[in-house]
Design an enzyme around this catalytic site. Structure first.
Site, PDB file in Angstrom:
ATOM      1  N   ILE A  38       0.912  -1.148   0.000  1.00  0.00           N
ATOM      2  CA  ILE A  38       0.000   0.000   0.000  1.00  0.00           C
ATOM      3  C   ILE A  38       0.950   1.196   0.000  1.00  0.00           C
ATOM      4  O   ILE A  38       1.522   1.541   1.038  1.00  0.00           O
ATOM      5  CB  ILE A  38      -0.937   0.007   1.226  1.00  0.00           C
ATOM      6  N   PRO A  39       1.190   1.781  -1.159  1.00  0.00           N
ATOM      7  CA  PRO A  39       2.336   2.682  -1.361  1.00  0.00           C
ATOM      8  C   PRO A  39       2.190   4.102  -0.810  1.00  0.00           C
ATOM      9  O   PRO A  39       2.167   5.081  -1.553  1.00  0.00           O
ATOM     10  CB  PRO A  39       2.474   2.698  -2.887  1.00  0.00           C
ATOM     11  N   CYS A  40       2.160   4.212   0.515  1.00  0.00           N
ATOM     12  CA  CYS A  40       2.077   5.548   1.115  1.00  0.00           C
ATOM     13  C   CYS A  40       3.362   6.336   0.871  1.00  0.00           C
ATOM     14  O   CYS A  40       3.366   7.564   1.015  1.00  0.00           O
ATOM     15  CB  CYS A  40       1.721   5.461   2.593  1.00  0.00           C
ATOM     16  N   HIS A  41       4.438   5.669   0.459  1.00  0.00           N
ATOM     17  CA  HIS A  41       5.672   6.390   0.129  1.00  0.00           C
ATOM     18  C   HIS A  41       5.495   7.274  -1.112  1.00  0.00           C
ATOM     19  O   HIS A  41       6.288   8.172  -1.342  1.00  0.00           O
ATOM     20  CB  HIS A  41       6.846   5.413  -0.071  1.00  0.00           C
TER      21      HIS A  41
END
Length: 149
Positions: free
Chosen positions: A114-117
């Protein structure tokens, strides 16, 4: 590069990705390698080597309805691209929720998948990341250097 990673599942999907010395590991966990964990590790290795842009494994994050709404939007951010907190807030229909987006990102326990970056500040600055800003920068570098996108 990133450090040692631990992966947890609940039999239905991946629930957590732990980064040694970065994120708190829950004390009451059973250490064993499941089919889901092996597949998640394989997909993460492919991601780190620039061979994978999308994860195709079942995820089962624990969170509120709002957090799930945010996380579902994060998964839509294309590999190698970023969005601001405000852009994510607008996508979920609440343009004033940028700060709440940041709080939902902070509760994301399935880093990378889950690419919160890929969420950045309004001036495209790197702000806030559970794994630290150095890790956030490294993940974005991996995505920008890959020939897959």
């Amino acid at each position: 590069m990133i450090g040692e990673i631990g992966i947890a599942d609940n039999g239905k999907g991946i629930t957590n990705i732990y980064i040694k010395n970065k994120l708190k590991i829950e004390k009451d966990i059973e250490i064993r390698e499941t089919k889901l964990i092996k597949e998640a590790a394989n997909q993460l290795n492919e991601y780190f080597s620039g061979e994978r842009i999308n994860f195709s494994i079942s995820l089962d994050p624990e969170g509120t309805e709002f957090q799930h709404k945010v996380w579902n939007e994060l998964i839509k951010i294309p590999y190698g691209e970023t969005r601001t907190y405000k852009e994510i807030a607008e996508k979920i229909g609440n343009s004033k929720a940028a700060r709440a987006i940041g709080m939902a990102n902070n509760k994301n326990r399935i880093l990378m998948m889950i690419p919160c970056h890929r969420v950045v500040g309004k001036n495209k600055s790197l702000v806030g990341y559970a794994g630290g800003l150095e890790m956030k920068e490294r993940l974005l570098e991996i995505e920008n250097q890959s020939s897959l996108h």
